[in-house]
Scaffold this motif. Structure first.
Motif, short mmCIF file in Angstrom:
data_model
loop_
_atom_site.label_atom_id
_atom_site.label_comp_id
_atom_site.label_asym_id
_atom_site.label_seq_id
_atom_site.Cartn_x
_atom_site.Cartn_y
_atom_site.Cartn_z
N UNK A 86 2.02 6.60 -16.13
CA UNK A 86 1.02 7.55 -16.10
C UNK A 86 1.65 8.31 -15.09
N UNK A 87 1.62 9.68 -15.55
CA UNK A 87 2.23 10.62 -14.47
C UNK A 87 1.17 11.01 -13.47
N UNK A 88 1.35 10.82 -12.25
CA UNK A 88 0.38 11.29 -11.10
C UNK A 88 0.83 12.33 -10.34
N UNK A 89 0.14 13.22 -10.32
CA UNK A 89 0.32 14.46 -9.64
C UNK A 89 0.06 14.40 -8.13
N UNK A 90 0.74 15.38 -7.45
CA UNK A 90 0.70 15.31 -5.94
C UNK A 90 -0.68 15.56 -5.42
N UNK A 91 -1.09 14.80 -4.48
CA UNK A 91 -2.69 15.05 -3.99
C UNK A 91 -3.52 13.97 -3.94
N UNK A 92 -4.55 14.08 -3.64
CA UNK A 92 -5.66 12.86 -3.83
C UNK A 92 -6.04 12.50 -5.35
N UNK A 93 -6.04 11.35 -5.62
CA UNK A 93 -6.40 10.98 -7.12
C UNK A 93 -7.10 9.75 -7.09
N UNK A 94 -8.21 9.54 -8.06
CA UNK A 94 -8.78 8.09 -8.05
C UNK A 94 -7.99 7.29 -8.78
N UNK A 95 -6.76 7.73 -9.28
CA UNK A 95 -5.39 6.89 -9.73
C UNK A 95 -4.86 6.29 -8.87
#
Length: 636
Positions: A86-95
């Motif tokens: 799963x590609x997670x982008x830069x910055x805060x994320x719940x993932x």
């Protein structure tokens, strides 16, 4: 990455590259790329229809590529997925980040019924490991501007964080910043034991209060240095919920969205020996004075001092170049983001099942959030309403959902209260005016505020406006502040009651005449009186049925001599259209209603109400032939 095999007529195509990425597939053929992304499941065959020349990355036999009559080939595709990233982008994320240890140890509770579901806000707490540069408070702003490209720069998170229990009294800074002298110890001892105040030293607050109590007499306090603080008004008390949060999460900011904590490291860990030299080897120094944390970018979370960018190294070397005692320190931090930090769409995306479109837009009417949920959202309506209420407080206090379309003559909506208080009476501010509205008994649409403002911009102080379907008066009352006179009408008696109340509330009751009757009857009554000569603007904002009321303008001046001076008003009529050419469709309905072939209409699209359904506004001057039409001949 996945492994793909192609078979033609039961035989594997030789020379085919076994590993293809989505990017190479998209460049080769969009159809193959689509099936690769959405339909090629592990251990399943997918048949694709491809032309040979459209796949340059695949090596086909020459007989297939250079045949005289190239035809679509039926190819079997086998896709075996090794891993799903799963590609997670830069910055805060719940993932990203980690959940607190207390949450990970709790057993998962069984899912409750959707109507009564209540999620735990603590389940959205995420902890991120970061590296920070601990610097003196006086230098933090200058360093922030120099290192801005290497700082955290997350939304709603400041790059500068305070260190808990690190601020000291400014009067003690000289004692901490320089070696303690004998006279300093004497002065400190005098303050502690209450022997100061007469020779320039200030007593401690506790001893000062005791001294005031002893010196109090009928004249009051002889000398009261805190009189200004006592005369200020007391601060508002926190709510019980806020007090519980503040006790459990000390150090959180005003909005309770984030908490920065310094991780205590072992002795010798994180020192700057490798970067600055052997003279800085040893345990971490003790801090003197208030400090701040400059939160570095998340990419530098696990790096050591020698692995940091050159810009940060230069800052550290400049600090140690002035003295052998370093005032900067690299520390490990934990950034905790709480439920209040995350946006509404991020929370709903995590709560709703995959594949369901996240509802992100709603209409705001005063303190009420008006939702139009789809059928797929109805099982989760209470969950959605709670998130909408939490993320839009204190402006939003009630969340409602539209149950059914508008079918009655009063244009009232059937609403269901999903969250918050059950009061549907609110106050709306528009164009500098205040309107009292009860959504349960009257109609209001905040999305037409821009269109109403555009309509008002065309009015002048010489105009006399006739609003046939006024409602609670968003157009009539706003126009009364501009024009000479307004005649407002509505069929709904409750809407008329609110209209009169809003006229008084905005102090415009002398410029507005209110009527309560059917629209067609109102047109006949107002244009058969002496007021018809002065009317210059007519507004018919009833999109569903307004075009059907245009026949009331036929023959309105038949009983009057043609040699009189008449003012033919500008009519603004609204309507819906689902036709392929909505302007032509609405124009035809206007011509049929007026029984006039030549009508010069200025058509404008207001907004897209639903897929394929437009709301339009048609503006035209009432034709003279329509106003003097003999309606008796038409009836015969």
């Amino acid at each position: 990455m996945c492994t793909i095999f192609l078979f033609f007529q039961g035989k594997e195509i030789q020379g085919f590259k076994p590993s293809l990425t989505p990017l190479s597939l998209s460049r080769a053929n969009p159809i193959l790329h689509h099936h690769y992304r959405h339909r090629a499941a592990p251990n399943m065959a997918t048949k694709l229809f491809l032309r040979p020349h459209s796949i340059p990355l695949i090596t086909f036999p020459p007989k297939l590529l250079f045949s005289k009559n190239p035809k679509p080939l039926t190819i079997s595709l086998f896709c075996f997925t090794t891993q799903a990233h799963t590609q997670i982008h830069y910055g805060p994320s719940l993932h990203k980040g980690a959940k607190p240890s207390s949450q990970s140890q709790q057993p998962q509770q069984q899912q409750q019924e959707q109507d009564n579901i209540m999620f735990d806000e603590q389940s959205f707490t995420r902890v991120f490991d970061l590296t920070a540069l601990r610097v003196p408070a006086k230098d933090c702003f200058a360093l922030e501007s120099r290192l801005r490209g290497h700082l955290l720069n997350w939304p709603r998170i400041r790059n500068i964080a305070r260190v808990p229990n690190d601020d000291v009294d400014p009067s003690l800074l000289p004692l901490l910043g320089s070696p303690i002298q004998q006279e300093d110890l004497v002065s400190l001892e005098r303050r502690i034991h209450g022997k100061a105040e007469g020779d320039g030293d200030v007593l401690s607050p506790v001893l000062y209060r005791d001294k005031l109590a002893r010196e109090f007499n009928a004249r009051g306090f002889i000398k009261f240095r805190n009189l200004a603080k006592i005369s200020r008004p007391k601060r508002k008390k926190k709510n019980v919920k806020e007090e519980e949060r503040s006790e459990g999460n000390k150090g959180i900011g005003k909005n309770d969205i984030a908490l920065v904590e310094v991780v205590e490291e072992e002795e010798g860990e994180g020192d700057l020996k490798g970067l600055l030299g052997d003279e800085f080897k040893g345990t971490r120094r003790k801090w003197s004075g208030p400090t701040r944390l400059l939160l570095l970018d998340e990419r530098y979370a696990a790096r050591k001092a020698e692995e940091l960018p050159e810009a940060i190294k230069v800052v550290l070397k400049e600090d140690t170049g002035q003295s052998t005692k370093s005032t900067f320190e690299l520390v490990r931090c934990k950034l905790t983001l709480f439920y209040d930090y995350w946006q509404m769409d991020e929370i709903l995306e995590a709560l709703l099942p995959k594949g369901i479109i996240v509802p992100s837009a709603f209409e705001t009417v005063g303190h009420i959030a008006h939702l139009n949920l789809r059928e797929e959202h109805l099982p989760y309506k209470n969950l959605i309403a709670k998130v909408v209420l939490d993320k839009n407080k204190p402006k939003i206090q009630t969340v409602v959902n539209k149950i059914d379309a508008i079918h009655n003559d009063y244009r009232t909506m059937q609403l269901e209260v999903l969250a918050g208080n059950h009061s549907l009476v609110t106050t709306v501010v528009e164009n500098g005016m205040r309107f009292h509205v009860d959504l349960a008994t009257v109609y209001w649409n905040s999305r037409l505020a821009t269109e109403r403002q555009r309509l008002l911009n065309g009015f002048t102080y010489r105009d006399v406006v006739c609003d046939v379907f006024s409602g609670v008066g968003p157009i009539a009352i706003s126009a009364a502040k501009i024009v000479k006179r307004v005649y407002a009408n509505d069929l709904n008696p409750i809407a008329v009651e609110y209209l009169e109340r809003n006229c008084v509330f905005n102090k415009l009751e002398k410029k507005i005449k209110v009527f309560n009757m059917d629209g067609r009857r109102f047109i006949h009554a107002i244009f058969s009186s002496d007021k018809a000569k002065s009317i210059t603007q007519v507004v018919m904002n009833l999109p569903n049925d307004a075009a059907g009321y245009l026949d009331a303008f036929r023959g309105i001046y038949t009983d009057r001599p043609k040699n009189e001076d008449f003012t033919f008003p500008m009519i603004h009529v609204y309507g819906f259209s689902k036709a392929r050419d909505p302007e032509f469709d609405f124009h035809e309905r206007i011509r049929i209603a007026l029984s006039e072939v030549e009508v010069n209409v200025q058509m404008r699209r207001v907004r897209l109400v639903a897929p394929g359904k437009w709301m339009l506004c048609a503006s035209f001057v009432l034709p003279e032939s329509v106003a003097f039409t003999d309606t008796t001949r038409l009836d015969m």
